[in-house]
Motif scaffolding. Sequence first.
Motif, PDB file in Angstrom:
ATOM      1  N   ASP A 247       0.833  -1.188   0.000  1.00 22.61           N
ATOM      2  CA  ASP A 247       0.000   0.000   0.000  1.00 22.61           C
ATOM      3  C   ASP A 247       0.875   1.247   0.000  1.00 22.61           C
ATOM      4  N   GLU A 248       0.324   2.324  -0.512  1.00 23.25           N
ATOM      5  CA  GLU A 248       1.063   3.577  -0.587  1.00 23.25           C
ATOM      6  C   GLU A 248       1.390   4.102   0.815  1.00 23.25           C
ATOM      7  N   SER A 249       2.652   4.533   1.002  1.00 23.06           N
ATOM      8  CA  SER A 249       3.102   5.103   2.270  1.00 23.06           C
ATOM      9  C   SER A 249       3.760   6.442   2.004  1.00 23.06           C
ATOM     10  N   GLU A 250       3.738   7.326   3.011  1.00 25.20           N
ATOM     11  CA  GLU A 250       4.346   8.640   2.864  1.00 25.20           C
ATOM     12  C   GLU A 250       5.274   8.930   4.033  1.00 25.20           C
ATOM     13  N   LEU A 251       6.319   9.728   3.765  1.00 29.21           N
ATOM     14  CA  LEU A 251       7.271  10.103   4.799  1.00 29.21           C
ATOM     15  C   LEU A 251       7.919  11.429   4.429  1.00 29.21           C
ATOM     16  N   VAL A 252       8.053  12.325   5.418  1.00 30.13           N
ATOM     17  CA  VAL A 252       8.832  13.543   5.235  1.00 30.13           C
ATOM     18  C   VAL A 252      10.306  13.164   5.369  1.00 30.13           C
ATOM     19  N   ILE A 253      11.062  13.286   4.260  1.00 29.02           N
ATOM     20  CA  ILE A 253      12.465  12.858   4.270  1.00 29.02           C
ATOM     21  C   ILE A 253      13.429  14.025   4.478  1.00 29.02           C
ATOM     22  N   ALA A 254      12.970  15.248   4.276  1.00 29.74           N
ATOM     23  CA  ALA A 254      13.821  16.425   4.464  1.00 29.74           C
ATOM     24  C   ALA A 254      12.936  17.661   4.496  1.00 29.74           C
ATOM     25  N   LYS A 255      13.542  18.783   4.815  1.00 32.48           N
ATOM     26  CA  LYS A 255      12.803  20.054   4.862  1.00 32.48           C
ATOM     27  C   LYS A 255      13.556  21.067   4.012  1.00 32.48           C
ATOM     28  N   ALA A 256      12.858  21.668   3.057  1.00 34.43           N
ATOM     29  CA  ALA A 256      13.460  22.673   2.195  1.00 34.43           C
ATOM     30  C   ALA A 256      13.510  24.019   2.913  1.00 34.43           C
ATOM     31  N   VAL A 257      14.657  24.672   2.823  1.00 32.19           N
ATOM     32  CA  VAL A 257      14.851  25.983   3.439  1.00 32.19           C
ATOM     33  C   VAL A 257      15.314  26.947   2.356  1.00 32.19           C
TER      34      VAL A 257
END
Length: 710
Positions: free
Chosen positions: A413-423
């Motif tokens: 099933d589709e999964s999501e994750l925040v892998i980094a933060k753009a600055v």
Amino acid sequence: MSHRKFPKPLALLMVAAILMSLFTFAPLASAQSVNGVNRVLSVSDTYEGQAATLTIKEDSDFTSDFANGQTFRLTLPSGVKWSAANISVTGATYAVRSDQVLELTMNAATAGQDIITVGLGIKVDGAEGDVAVTVDPLDSAVTGGSYVFARVGTGKTTATCEKVETIGQTGTGGTIRIDETRVGAVGDDSQDLVIKLPSNFSWNGMAAADVVFAGGFAGTPAATIAGNGSRTLTVTFDPPNTRTQRGTIYVTPKIKASNSASYGDISVSISGDNISDADLVIAKYANWGVTIKVKEVEELLAGKFDDIKTEKITIEENVPGSLISGRNITFTLPDWVKITDLSDWTVSGGGLAATAPTVGAAGDIDGDGSDFDIPITTSSSNNTGKIEFKLYLSIEGNKTGDITATVSGAGIDESELVIAKAVAPLAAVAEVADVKIGVQSQSVPDVIITESVKNALDLNPEVNDTPINNGMLTLSTPDGVKFAATPKVEVTSGDLEIKGAEVRLSYNDTVLNIPIKSESLKPGTVKVSDIKLTLDRTVPEGDLLLKVGGTAAIENSRSSEGWLAGASAGGDVNDLDAGEFETGTVVKVKVANCITPAPGNKTVSFKIGDEGVMAMNGRTLVQVNLLCDVLGLQKSWDAASKTAYFVKDGTVVAFPIGKNQIIINGNTIPVDQGGVAYNNFTYATLRGIQMAFGGDLTWDQATQTATFKF
């Protein structure tokens, strides 16, 4: 007779000297042995026998320290007594001085390394838990200390799970280990071990080979297994009657979940004829799929090429076999992020095998896309598999916030994750003034530009095969607005340096160029002051925004060469190359509100042939946007009826396109020229505007100019 009085400190010293002369002190013996027990035996609360052997070994560096006649003691805790019949000693003589005290005297010391062994014969009399013997060296060369050598158990068996395994609808839980608490605790008669699963789970294909007898139970005949397909497993076994150590049973649990089983921990209840009751968590029932995680959510600078990478990303199966062989995992990032490289690739666990994406102009990762596939070549079994890697990214220069990865495919099933933060590399602020359309050299407030981190403004941006050594910070105006003069630019904080003498205007005075001289070690602040702007008549009412950008701030806008696999990748200013975006602006900063000059005694001229002005059927027509800008009208457009509307001071006039009429406050008035659509622009007549809103309209035939006093 006279007495001499000594000072008090001197008197004390004299007393001490006299006392020292009366006594002779023997030197203290050095502790020079290495002690230990050979085992920790679990025993019953009625045990009597030799539990373990204590070894006292002379240190090899001090082989002359043990001497015949040296005496030391061994002491037991309360609840345990010495059993004289079960004590054995070598290297010394011994005497039982009390229930808890054994005294030993060396009688076989040599010039070499000596060893004394003591068979610890005991009788348990009320003790529970750990039993330790304490070595008291007295004046011998033996090292003192306490040593646990037995453990008094209160039940017949203990049960543990060596590892809680994660399973799907079918699978194998963690191995169950059942130990006797003491030798012979479960007896030697044929008996049953019963292990019960929770509701909605059943035993699946259990066989005699899944039950192993070890330790004192080694040699037990093959057990009889009953209960496959049900919740209750019964193991019938007959332990040996001549064992001299505790017995152990290992059970490998094969489990099946029904369709109505709940996800979570799977606990079993253990019981039996001579087996102590126990409850154990042996497995976790999980849905098929993966868990994705990142070691740390790094803050990554937008607009940059070199070394913009994530921390380690892990895609791990929840259940062995979740990733299906012959299918692909698809890893997708937002379209404002391009993937330029991959590193630290590993695949492990359960025999899982997967193919790493290739990097290059013709590879799976080519710097132009935001996704890639991971082919699964072999599914995992028994243990969960995982895939780990790091990604190098190019982030569109004006983006900030979470970079969320979506993982799908390969049967999951589709999964999501925040892998980094753009600055964003820069921030910009300004106060806000009012400026007027069509007015020259108007002052606006200072603009303050601040680096988000050190080195955010590059002296050597990577826009060619080698750094260009002329990084530029720019401040640009919107359409219809120009700088009336070159503003003042200065660094007000941090150690950033600019080439102040080389600050210039370019592109017809619409761009302020600020060259970088030296990069910062502390985030710097640039102040742009004495800003004067000229606005033409086409500037719309509302916010006036200046754009902050330049090669020093954004490397990955359309440039001469792209970026891939950690290096310049070639390219062309006319193409969008690897890792590049169209965006050349980091941030926009509002410096003014655009307003129309106040009404009253205003004269506006419209010359045929000027931009937005034409003649048709003897009438002067003006583009709708231009009319609204210079006359201060509000406008709207009805696409369905193709009608332009103008509003001012409660008056509404409509110009239907292609019809010789205008409608003023709902009243239709015939005219010889109505609204016109031409070259994708909408035009209205000045005569119609005059009829609706008043004013004086004159015509100069010689100059082909209509003058409107409004």
